[in-house]
Design a protein around this motif. Structure first.
Motif, mmCIF file in Angstrom:
data_model
loop_
_atom_site.group_PDB
_atom_site.id
_atom_site.type_symbol
_atom_site.label_atom_id
_atom_site.label_comp_id
_atom_site.label_asym_id
_atom_site.label_seq_id
_atom_site.Cartn_x
_atom_site.Cartn_y
_atom_site.Cartn_z
ATOM 1 N N GLY A 5 40.631 33.280 35.958
ATOM 2 C CA GLY A 5 39.407 32.527 35.715
ATOM 3 C C GLY A 5 38.645 32.315 36.749
ATOM 4 O O GLY A 5 37.756 31.003 37.289
ATOM 5 N N VAL A 6 38.704 32.670 37.839
ATOM 6 C CA VAL A 6 38.141 32.197 39.609
ATOM 7 C C VAL A 6 38.457 33.479 40.322
ATOM 8 O O VAL A 6 38.625 34.873 40.008
ATOM 9 N N THR A 7 37.230 33.233 41.357
ATOM 10 C CA THR A 7 37.216 34.888 42.576
ATOM 11 C C THR A 7 37.745 33.745 43.404
ATOM 12 O O THR A 7 37.446 32.399 43.790
ATOM 13 N N VAL A 8 38.410 34.467 44.341
ATOM 14 C CA VAL A 8 38.896 33.521 45.923
ATOM 15 C C VAL A 8 39.114 34.215 46.963
ATOM 16 O O VAL A 8 38.675 35.545 47.179
ATOM 17 N N VAL A 9 38.462 32.951 47.934
ATOM 18 C CA VAL A 9 38.698 33.739 49.038
ATOM 19 C C VAL A 9 39.391 32.864 49.985
ATOM 20 O O VAL A 9 40.262 32.163 49.760
ATOM 21 N N PHE A 10 40.606 33.798 50.625
ATOM 22 C CA PHE A 10 42.008 33.319 50.682
ATOM 23 C C PHE A 10 41.664 33.298 52.770
ATOM 24 O O PHE A 10 40.980 34.172 53.836
ATOM 25 N N LEU A 57 34.856 32.528 37.746
ATOM 26 C CA LEU A 57 34.641 34.065 37.237
ATOM 27 C C LEU A 57 34.120 33.578 35.640
ATOM 28 O O LEU A 57 35.716 33.054 34.865
ATOM 29 N N GLY A 58 33.811 33.604 35.054
ATOM 30 C CA GLY A 58 33.697 34.202 33.207
ATOM 31 C C GLY A 58 33.225 32.290 32.755
ATOM 32 O O GLY A 58 33.452 31.662 33.615
ATOM 33 N N GLY A 59 33.374 31.949 31.592
ATOM 34 C CA GLY A 59 32.880 30.878 31.131
ATOM 35 C C GLY A 59 33.722 30.831 30.955
ATOM 36 O O GLY A 59 33.607 29.199 30.622
ATOM 37 N N THR A 60 35.291 30.087 31.054
ATOM 38 C CA THR A 60 36.187 29.282 30.688
ATOM 39 C C THR A 60 36.697 28.844 31.569
ATOM 40 O O THR A 60 37.857 28.847 32.003
ATOM 41 N N SER A 61 36.387 29.111 33.089
ATOM 42 C CA SER A 61 36.730 28.492 33.947
ATOM 43 C C SER A 61 37.352 27.348 34.534
ATOM 44 O O SER A 61 36.901 26.393 33.902
ATOM 45 N N PRO A 62 38.955 26.987 34.850
ATOM 46 C CA PRO A 62 39.190 26.324 34.900
ATOM 47 C C PRO A 62 38.550 24.874 35.758
ATOM 48 O O PRO A 62 38.584 24.016 36.085
#
Ligand code: CO
Length: 134
Positions: free
Chosen positions: A40-45, A59-64
């Motif tokens: 439920g996430v988009t990540v930049v490292f 990312l998405g409706g139920t992201s933590p």
């Protein structure tokens, strides 16, 4: 028991803006955004010489992290991740010491393809802690 600091995760409301801060202002090596729908996430490292920073965006409706950003609209430090050698042994030791493991207590495969667990912030100085078996 805990080993190296694996990463610090920062939730951000604007991934492009946050990437620019780390790349241009702080001069760090910043990856392209990576969608992790199962988390439920988009990540930049961001690679630092001694550890990593991860910028997290829902990312998405139920992201933590959606709720976290509601409470912290400018973003903020979301969790820190420590490395452990044996995640089951670590979990059992933490539980025996009275710490709360979030979820069903079974390790899940984290953003780096390795087993992780999250520990309740109330038991760790107000900080959400992730442990990752490396
Ligand atoms: Co993490």
């Amino acid at each position: 028991m805990i080993g190296r600091l694996n990463h610090v995760a920062i939730a951000v409301p604007d991934l492009e803006k946050a990437s620019a801060v780390y790349r241009d202002t702080l001069g760090a090596k910043v990856s392209a955004p990576q969608a992790l729908p199962e988390h439920g996430v988009t990540v930049v490292f961001i690679e630092l010489p001694n550890t990593k920073i991860e910028l997290l965006h829902p990312l998405g409706g139920t992201s933590p992290i959606a709720k976290f950003l509601e409470k912290n609209p400018d973003g903020g430090m979301h969790h820190i991740c420590y490395e452990v050698d044996d995640i089951i042994a670590a979990r059992d030791r933490l539980k025996a010491a009275g710490a709360r493991v979030i979820g069903d207590g079974q390790p899940k495969i984290g953003a780096h393809g390795k087993p992780v667990l999250f520990l309740h912030p109330k038991d760790f100085c107000g900080t959400l802690v992730e442990i990752e078996q490396v």
